[in-house]
Motif scaffolding. Structure first.
Motif, PDB file in Angstrom:
ATOM      1  N   PHE A   7      26.696 -44.801 -15.396  1.00  0.00           N
ATOM      2  CA  PHE A   7      26.435 -45.922 -14.498  1.00  0.00           C
ATOM      3  C   PHE A   7      27.471 -45.958 -13.372  1.00  0.00           C
ATOM      4  O   PHE A   7      27.121 -46.158 -12.209  1.00  0.00           O
ATOM      5  N   PHE A   8      28.737 -45.757 -13.714  1.00  0.00           N
ATOM      6  CA  PHE A   8      29.782 -45.803 -12.691  1.00  0.00           C
ATOM      7  C   PHE A   8      29.723 -44.590 -11.755  1.00  0.00           C
ATOM      8  O   PHE A   8      30.007 -44.722 -10.564  1.00  0.00           O
ATOM      9  N   PHE A   9      29.334 -43.432 -12.277  1.00  0.00           N
ATOM     10  CA  PHE A   9      29.131 -42.271 -11.395  1.00  0.00           C
ATOM     11  C   PHE A   9      28.008 -42.556 -10.398  1.00  0.00           C
ATOM     12  O   PHE A   9      28.121 -42.267  -9.205  1.00  0.00           O
ATOM     13  N   VAL A  10      26.917 -43.131 -10.893  1.00  0.00           N
ATOM     14  CA  VAL A  10      25.789 -43.464 -10.030  1.00  0.00           C
ATOM     15  C   VAL A  10      26.203 -44.525  -9.009  1.00  0.00           C
ATOM     16  O   VAL A  10      25.838 -44.440  -7.825  1.00  0.00           O
ATOM     17  N   LEU A  11      26.986 -45.500  -9.443  1.00  0.00           N
ATOM     18  CA  LEU A  11      27.436 -46.559  -8.540  1.00  0.00           C
ATOM     19  C   LEU A  11      28.240 -45.991  -7.366  1.00  0.00           C
ATOM     20  O   LEU A  11      28.018 -46.351  -6.207  1.00  0.00           O
ATOM     21  N   VAL A  12      29.155 -45.075  -7.649  1.00  0.00           N
ATOM     22  CA  VAL A  12      29.931 -44.446  -6.570  1.00  0.00           C
ATOM     23  C   VAL A  12      28.996 -43.665  -5.647  1.00  0.00           C
ATOM     24  O   VAL A  12      29.129 -43.741  -4.423  1.00  0.00           O
ATOM     25  N   ALA A  13      28.055 -42.945  -6.225  1.00  0.00           N
ATOM     26  CA  ALA A  13      27.114 -42.168  -5.406  1.00  0.00           C
ATOM     27  C   ALA A  13      26.301 -43.091  -4.495  1.00  0.00           C
ATOM     28  O   ALA A  13      26.094 -42.780  -3.315  1.00  0.00           O
ATOM     29  N   VAL A  14      25.857 -44.217  -5.025  1.00  0.00           N
ATOM     30  CA  VAL A  14      25.076 -45.164  -4.222  1.00  0.00           C
ATOM     31  C   VAL A  14      25.918 -45.690  -3.062  1.00  0.00           C
ATOM     32  O   VAL A  14      25.435 -45.806  -1.931  1.00  0.00           O
ATOM     33  N   ILE A  15      27.171 -45.996  -3.340  1.00  0.00           N
ATOM     34  CA  ILE A  15      28.067 -46.512  -2.291  1.00  0.00           C
ATOM     35  C   ILE A  15      28.191 -45.514  -1.142  1.00  0.00           C
ATOM     36  O   ILE A  15      28.220 -45.887   0.026  1.00  0.00           O
ATOM     37  N   TRP A  16      28.270 -44.211  -1.467  1.00  0.00           N
ATOM     38  CA  TRP A  16      28.509 -43.175  -0.460  1.00  0.00           C
ATOM     39  C   TRP A  16      27.245 -42.487   0.027  1.00  0.00           C
ATOM     40  O   TRP A  16      27.310 -41.647   0.919  1.00  0.00           O
ATOM     41  N   PHE A  17      26.087 -42.816  -0.557  1.00  0.00           N
ATOM     42  CA  PHE A  17      24.864 -42.082  -0.238  1.00  0.00           C
ATOM     43  C   PHE A  17      24.530 -42.102   1.248  1.00  0.00           C
ATOM     44  O   PHE A  17      24.171 -41.086   1.822  1.00  0.00           O
ATOM     45  N   VAL A  18      24.635 -43.252   1.855  1.00  0.00           N
ATOM     46  CA  VAL A  18      24.373 -43.356   3.291  1.00  0.00           C
ATOM     47  C   VAL A  18      25.621 -42.866   4.014  1.00  0.00           C
ATOM     48  O   VAL A  18      26.725 -43.305   3.707  1.00  0.00           O
ATOM     49  N   PRO A  19      25.468 -41.929   4.959  1.00  0.00           N
ATOM     50  CA  PRO A  19      26.645 -41.435   5.686  1.00  0.00           C
ATOM     51  C   PRO A  19      27.431 -42.597   6.285  1.00  0.00           C
ATOM     52  O   PRO A  19      26.876 -43.634   6.627  1.00  0.00           O
ATOM     53  N   ASP A  20      28.705 -42.374   6.388  1.00  0.00           N
ATOM     54  CA  ASP A  20      29.610 -43.421   6.831  1.00  0.00           C
ATOM     55  C   ASP A  20      29.251 -43.895   8.233  1.00  0.00           C
ATOM     56  O   ASP A  20      29.487 -43.211   9.221  1.00  0.00           O
ATOM     57  N   LYS A  21      28.670 -45.062   8.318  1.00  0.00           N
ATOM     58  CA  LYS A  21      28.233 -45.629   9.603  1.00  0.00           C
ATOM     59  C   LYS A  21      29.430 -45.875  10.522  1.00  0.00           C
ATOM     60  O   LYS A  21      29.291 -45.848  11.738  1.00  0.00           O
ATOM     61  N   ARG A  22      30.590 -46.108   9.951  1.00  0.00           N
ATOM     62  CA  ARG A  22      31.777 -46.340  10.765  1.00  0.00           C
ATOM     63  C   ARG A  22      32.089 -45.115  11.611  1.00  0.00           C
ATOM     64  O   ARG A  22      32.418 -45.227  12.789  1.00  0.00           O
ATOM     65  N   ILE A  23      31.969 -43.948  10.995  1.00  0.00           N
ATOM     66  CA  ILE A  23      32.266 -42.719  11.732  1.00  0.00           C
ATOM     67  C   ILE A  23      31.171 -42.448  12.762  1.00  0.00           C
ATOM     68  O   ILE A  23      31.457 -42.049  13.885  1.00  0.00           O
ATOM     69  N   GLU A  24      29.908 -42.706  12.393  1.00  0.00           N
ATOM     70  CA  GLU A  24      28.824 -42.524  13.366  1.00  0.00           C
ATOM     71  C   GLU A  24      29.037 -43.423  14.573  1.00  0.00           C
ATOM     72  O   GLU A  24      28.845 -43.014  15.714  1.00  0.00           O
ATOM     73  N   HIS A  25      29.458 -44.653  14.331  1.00  0.00           N
ATOM     74  CA  HIS A  25      29.728 -45.586  15.435  1.00  0.00           C
ATOM     75  C   HIS A  25      30.879 -45.069  16.298  1.00  0.00           C
ATOM     76  O   HIS A  25      30.802 -45.114  17.530  1.00  0.00           O
ATOM     77  N   ALA A  26      31.929 -44.583  15.679  1.00  0.00           N
ATOM     78  CA  ALA A  26      33.070 -44.059  16.418  1.00  0.00           C
ATOM     79  C   ALA A  26      32.679 -42.831  17.239  1.00  0.00           C
ATOM     80  O   ALA A  26      33.153 -42.649  18.361  1.00  0.00           O
TER      81      ALA A  26
END
Length: 187
Positions: free
Chosen positions: A164-183
Motif C-alpha cells: 500500500f505504501f509503495f503504491v501511495l508513493v507511486a501515486v504521488i509521483w505518477f504525474v510528472p512534476d508540474k512545478r518543473i513543467e511550469h518553471a
C-alpha cells in the motif's frame, strides 16, 4: 547524459521482463501462479517509468553539465539498476519480508540519489528563479522517504500494508512534476 540515462532505464525494464519464464502449462492457471512475479514487475515498471519521466523533466533544468552532475546521475542509475534484482526476489518469494524490505530500501536510496541530483541542479539557478521557488516546496520529496520507511518496516508485518505504501508513493509521483513543467515554460 539524458540519452545515456534513457538507455540505462530501458535496459533496466528489459532485464525485469526477461526474468519471466514461460510457464510449462498451457492454461490460465499457469499465469495465476506467476501472480506475485507479475505484480512485482508492475510495481517496478511503474516506478522506473516514474523515475524516467521526472528525470527527463529535471534534466531540462540543467544549465551547465559538470562532473558532479554526471556522478550524481550515475548514483541514481546505480540504485535503479538494482530494482530488477529486488523485483525478481520479491516476486519469487511471494513478497516475503526481507525481499520486500530490501525493495523499499533500494527505492528509498534511489529517491535520496534523485534528491541529491535535484539539489545540485538547483544550485545552478538563482534563489529567485521559478525552478528554485517551485522545487523549494518539495512536499513530494519530503513525504516520500517517510512513506518508504513505513513500507520497509511493515514489510515484516504484512506485504499488503507495505505494498500500500509503495503504491501511495507511486501515486504521488505518477504525474510528472508540474512545478518543473511550469518553471520550464517560464524560462
Amino acid at each position: 547524459m539524458e540519452a545515456f540515462s534513457d538507455g540505462v532505464l530501458a535496459i533496466i525494464i528489459t532485464i525485469m521482463v526477461l526474468e519471466f519464464k514461460v510457464p510449462e502449462d498451457h492454461d490460465w492457471g499457469a499465469l495465476v501462479e506467476l501472480g506475485p512475479k507479475i505484480l512485482s514487475y508492475i510495481f517496478s515498471f511503474v516506478y522506473v517509468g516514474i523515475y524516467w519521466n521526472n528525470h527527463h523533466h529535471l534534466l531540462h533544468m540543467v544549465r551547465n553539465m559538470s562532473g558532479r552532475l554526471m556522478w550524481l546521475n550515475l548514483l541514481l542509475l546505480f540504485w535503479l539498476s538494482l530494482v530488477p534484482f529486488t523485483t525478481a526476489w520479491m516476486g519469487e518469494s511471494h513478497f516475503a519480508g526481507t525481499p520486500t524490505a530490501l525493495y523499499g530500501i533500494i527505492l528509498m536510496l534511489a529517491a535520496f540519489a534523485y534528491w541529491l541530483l535535484q539539489r545540485a541542479i538547483i544550485k545552478q539557478h538563482t534563489s529567485d528563479s521559478a525552478f528554485v521557488m517551485a522545487v523549494g516546496r518539495d512536499i513530494k520529496g519530503k513525504i516520500s522517504p517517510f512513506l518508504y520507511l513505513i513500507a520497509i518496516l511493515t514489510a515484516y508485518v504484512s506485504p499488503w500494508i507495505s505494498g500500500f505504501f509503495f503504491v501511495l508513493v507511486a501515486v504521488i509521483w505518477f504525474v510528472p512534476d508540474k512545478r518543473i513543467e511550469h518553471a520550464l515554460r517560464s524560462r
